[in-house]
Design an enzyme around this catalytic site. Structure first.
Site, mmCIF file in Angstrom:
data_model
loop_
_atom_site.group_PDB
_atom_site.id
_atom_site.type_symbol
_atom_site.label_atom_id
_atom_site.label_comp_id
_atom_site.label_asym_id
_atom_site.label_seq_id
_atom_site.Cartn_x
_atom_site.Cartn_y
_atom_site.Cartn_z
ATOM 1 N N LYS A 112 4.334 -9.476 51.140
ATOM 2 C CA LYS A 112 4.589 -8.071 50.789
ATOM 3 C C LYS A 112 4.292 -7.238 52.037
ATOM 4 C CE LYS A 112 4.708 -4.193 48.267
ATOM 5 N NZ LYS A 112 6.043 -3.629 48.054
ATOM 6 N N ASN A 129 12.694 0.062 41.536
ATOM 7 C CA ASN A 129 11.250 0.039 41.756
ATOM 8 C C ASN A 129 10.809 1.222 42.589
ATOM 9 O OD1 ASN A 129 10.094 -0.691 44.635
ATOM 10 N ND2 ASN A 129 12.058 -1.769 44.459
ATOM 11 N N LEU A 165 4.316 0.556 48.399
ATOM 12 C CA LEU A 165 3.529 -0.170 49.408
ATOM 13 C C LEU A 165 2.033 -0.287 49.118
ATOM 14 C CD1 LEU A 165 5.367 1.729 52.133
ATOM 15 C CD2 LEU A 165 4.928 -0.665 52.531
ATOM 16 N N CYS A 197 11.895 0.789 53.862
ATOM 17 C CA CYS A 197 11.345 1.054 52.527
ATOM 18 C C CYS A 197 11.836 2.401 52.009
ATOM 19 C CB CYS A 197 9.813 1.041 52.545
ATOM 20 S SG CYS A 197 9.140 1.501 50.931
ATOM 21 N N LYS A 228 14.219 -5.740 59.059
ATOM 22 C CA LYS A 228 14.755 -5.614 57.699
ATOM 23 C C LYS A 228 15.556 -4.321 57.604
ATOM 24 C CE LYS A 228 14.645 -6.661 53.140
ATOM 25 N NZ LYS A 228 13.475 -7.032 52.368
ATOM 26 N N ASN A 277 17.647 -4.312 51.984
ATOM 27 C CA ASN A 277 16.557 -3.773 51.184
ATOM 28 C C ASN A 277 17.214 -3.031 50.009
ATOM 29 O OD1 ASN A 277 14.042 -2.667 50.310
ATOM 30 N ND2 ASN A 277 13.297 -2.652 52.429
ATOM 31 N N THR A 278 16.457 -2.312 49.236
ATOM 32 C CA THR A 278 17.008 -1.698 48.021
ATOM 33 C C THR A 278 17.807 -0.426 48.323
ATOM 34 O OG1 THR A 278 14.878 -0.629 47.762
ATOM 35 C CG2 THR A 278 15.256 -2.618 46.491
ATOM 36 N N THR A 303 14.838 -10.234 43.202
ATOM 37 C CA THR A 303 14.664 -9.810 41.809
ATOM 38 C C THR A 303 14.741 -10.987 40.835
ATOM 39 O OG1 THR A 303 15.597 -7.696 42.472
ATOM 40 C CG2 THR A 303 15.524 -8.134 40.111
#
Ligand code: RRO
Length: 293
Positions: free
Chosen positions: A33, A57, A61, A118, A152, A179-180, A253
């Site tokens: 993480k 989500n 962090l 993020c 990332k 990433n999302t 996921t």
């Protein structure tokens, strides 16, 4: 086969399921993480919303900070049977440098992932949306460690391939994506945002087509390795990402539904790859054949 950062808690899994987790570990390398320099509580609850085809989500962090990670989590993660990738995120260049230097000097760490993507930070700033900013992050950290750097990437950029190319030119060894995607849900009754952090990041099958297109485009813009992820649930999905140009893939996921998904998907992929090469997957001859030899 990797895990997407933050989607599989190897320490909690071992505590819950025991050493069987080590014997049948679902990934070929483990990504931690994301950690930050200072400890963080994370975002206020609720932190998750289930969409018809995925999750939103807003975890924010939560982590023990660099010192807490090195003293408490790293010794446990070092016992995993696979190489360890540590994911880091800095709120400034100075923080990022301290993180990479601190993690980079540890023998237990095989690679470092720079999370510049993020979606759930208070500032709303996503460093990795801008090629020049992403390049600066790599230029700054590249001299601080000999370990491979993975960047990332965010899908919330107008041209992820430009960010990938900038990361490559600055010295990154790999990029991972996606990433999302930014998303939101409203409380069914109050009609205000459901997630404690307001908005969040969408993952799961809902984003797979977007991820596949971005992996395809990025893989044609760089020569460094591309680690592809985004809604992968089956070996066929994994094969699609590899066909699109990914050199490795990650499951995220889907591991919430099935903690052994990494193993299952890798097995399914092996069968598909073998059948496409015209090889039978049966490693042992049929019982009758064995009797004759
Ligand atoms: O912790 C999070 O909220 C989070 C992170 Br660091 C990330 O990179 N991607 C995401 O969807 N959530």
């Amino acid at each position: 086969m990797l895990n997407g950062s933050g989607t599989f808690d190897a320490i909690a899994a071992r505590r819950t399921f025991g050493d069987e987790v080590l014997e049948r570990f679902p990934f070929d390398a483990f990504v931690s993480k994301t950690i930050t320099l200072a400890p963080r509580q994370g975002n206020p609850p609720p932190r998750l919303w289930e969409t018809p085809a995925g999750l939103i989500n807003s975890i924010g962090l939560p982590n023990k900070g660099l010192e807490g990670f090195l003293s408490t989590d790293l010794p446990e993660l070092a016992e995993l049977p696979v190489p360890l990738v540590v994911s880091v995120m800095g709120f400034s260049h100075d923080e990022l440098a301290q993180l990479v230097a601190g993690v980079g000097e540890r023998d237990e760490v095989a690679m470092i992932e720079l999370n510049v993507s993020c979606p759930n930070v208070e500032t709303g700033l996503v460093m990795g949306a801008d090629p020049a900013e992403a390049a600066r992050a790599v230029e700054l950290t590249r001299p601080l460690t000999e370990k491979p750097l993975i960047v990332k990437l965010t899908p919330n950029a107008s041209e992820p391939q430009a960010v990938a190319a900038a990361a490559e030119a600055a010295g990154a060894e790999a990029v991972s994506l996606i990433n999302t995607l930014k998303g939101m849900a409203l409380h069914p009754r109050t009609r205000s945002p459901w997630l404690g952090g307001g908005s969040g990041g969408v993952s799961g099958p809902a984003v797979r087509a977007i991820a596949l297109e971005q992996v395809y485009t990025v893989a044609r813009a760089v020569e460094i390795a591309v680690i592809g992820m985004g809604g992968i649930q089956t070996g066929r999905h994994a094969a699609d990402f590899i066909e699109a140009g990914a050199r490795a893939i990650a499951v995220g996921t889907e591991s919430f539904r099935d903690p052994a998904a990494g193993t299952r998907i890798a097995d399914e992929l092996a069968v598909i790859s073998a059948s496409e090469r015209g090889i039978s997957e049966s490693p042992t001859p049929p019982a009758g054949a064995r009797a004759q030899t």
